[in-house]
Design an enzyme around this catalytic site. Structure first.
Site, PDB file in Angstrom:
ATOM      1  N   ASP A 101      45.744  35.320  36.448  1.00  0.00           N
ATOM      2  CA  ASP A 101      44.476  35.816  35.911  1.00  0.00           C
ATOM      3  C   ASP A 101      43.309  35.377  36.791  1.00  0.00           C
ATOM      4  OD1 ASP A 101      45.853  36.867  33.775  1.00  0.00           O
ATOM      5  OD2 ASP A 101      45.510  35.124  32.482  1.00  0.00           O
TER       6      ASP A 101
HETATM    7  N1  URA Z   1      49.988  33.337  32.067  1.00  0.00           N
HETATM    8  C1  URA Z   1      48.678  33.546  31.804  1.00  0.00           C
HETATM    9  O1  URA Z   1      48.283  33.599  30.659  1.00  0.00           O
HETATM   10  N2  URA Z   1      47.834  33.664  32.830  1.00  0.00           N
HETATM   11  C2  URA Z   1      48.214  33.584  34.132  1.00  0.00           C
HETATM   12  O2  URA Z   1      47.374  33.695  35.031  1.00  0.00           O
HETATM   13  C3  URA Z   1      49.573  33.359  34.387  1.00  0.00           C
HETATM   14  C4  URA Z   1      50.448  33.239  33.334  1.00  0.00           C
END
Ligand code: URA
Length: 242
Positions: A101
């Site tokens: 993310d």
């Molecule tokens: N899970 C998440 O919630 N965010 C990420 O960036 C990676 C795994």
């Protein structure tokens, strides 16, 4: 000999699907002759021209990158945000292997090798990824047990390989939890913790398989060695659901 569309996509010129479109639309020349059938095969010696552009075989490259916060895992962003490829020489035509993310930090691979990407991301290969999550609240034993028993995400039960409470901060009302998963659903870690009532305040991915961030600082990368790439293939084969 490989299929013409694969030779084109391997060059990094475009995706395999787009290459198929070029072929069907008679935009591809092989040794000066139009080829508009999808079954055709070519060798390294053949001269391929797509829509007026000569295709050259691209050397495969593999990188481990320490993604900072506030960077998007994509090759471009319509909102003009910084992307992971902005940290690399633009002639390389690299793309990220999977996603973190925008606000997640940590390890991500970049490559121009579609086969490597498929191998790393295929759920059957069960490659573990270790995350460190900072949560709002002091997580209790029954929530940890629920996580260990498995959480339904997108109608599928996700059972983490490991969940370990690292520390709690009573003053700031936060917990640090290490969690290892081997699948990769969208926002999986955040959704896992939300399902037991905790919000992820910070998230960092520490390792993918046996590769970690050692020697790297935020925003920096290193090449994966050919030995490491081979070991990752062997590792995936080992972990594979048989
Ligand atoms: N899970 C998440 O919630 N965010 C990420 O960036 C990676 C795994």
């Amino acid at each position: 000999m490989i299929r013409l569309q694969k030779a084109i996509s391997d060059s990094g010129f475009c995706s395999r699907r787009k290459a198929e479109e070029y072929i069907i639309n008679s935009k591809v020349l092989v040794n000066g002759n139009i080829v508009n059938k999808l079954g055709s095969k070519v060798s390294e010696k053949d001269e391929i021209i797509v829509d007026g552009n000569a295709i050259s075989k691209q050397e495969k490259e593999y990188y481990v990158f320490y993604k900072p916060r506030g960077v998007i895992c994509s090759t471009n962003d319509d909102k003009g945000r910084k992307t992971v490829v902005d940290f690399f020489d633009s002639s390389k035509r690299l793309y990220p292997v999977g996603r973190l993310d925008y606000d997640t930090t940590g390890i991500i691979f970049l490559t121009n090798d579609g086969e490597f990407t498929n191998m790393m991301l295929h759920p059957k290969n069960n490659i573990p990824k270790v995350y460190i999550a900072k949560l709002n609240g002091i997580i209790n034993g029954s929530s940890i047990k629920k996580l260990k028993d498995g959480i339904i995400i997108d109608k599928v039960k996700c059972i983490p390989d490991r969940v370990k409470l690292k520390s709690t901060d009573k003053k700031n009302n936060t917990s640090i939890v290490e969690i290892t998963i081997h699948d990769g659903r969208n926002h999986e870690i955040k959704r896992i913790f939300e399902s037991v009532g905790y919000q992820v305040l910070k998230l960092k991915r520490e390792s993918i398989g046996f590769i970690n961030l050692s020697g790297l600082t935020s925003g920096k990368y290193r090449k994966l060695t050919i030995k490491e790439v081979k070991q990752l293939y062997a590792y995936a084969n080992d972990k594979k659901t048989k």
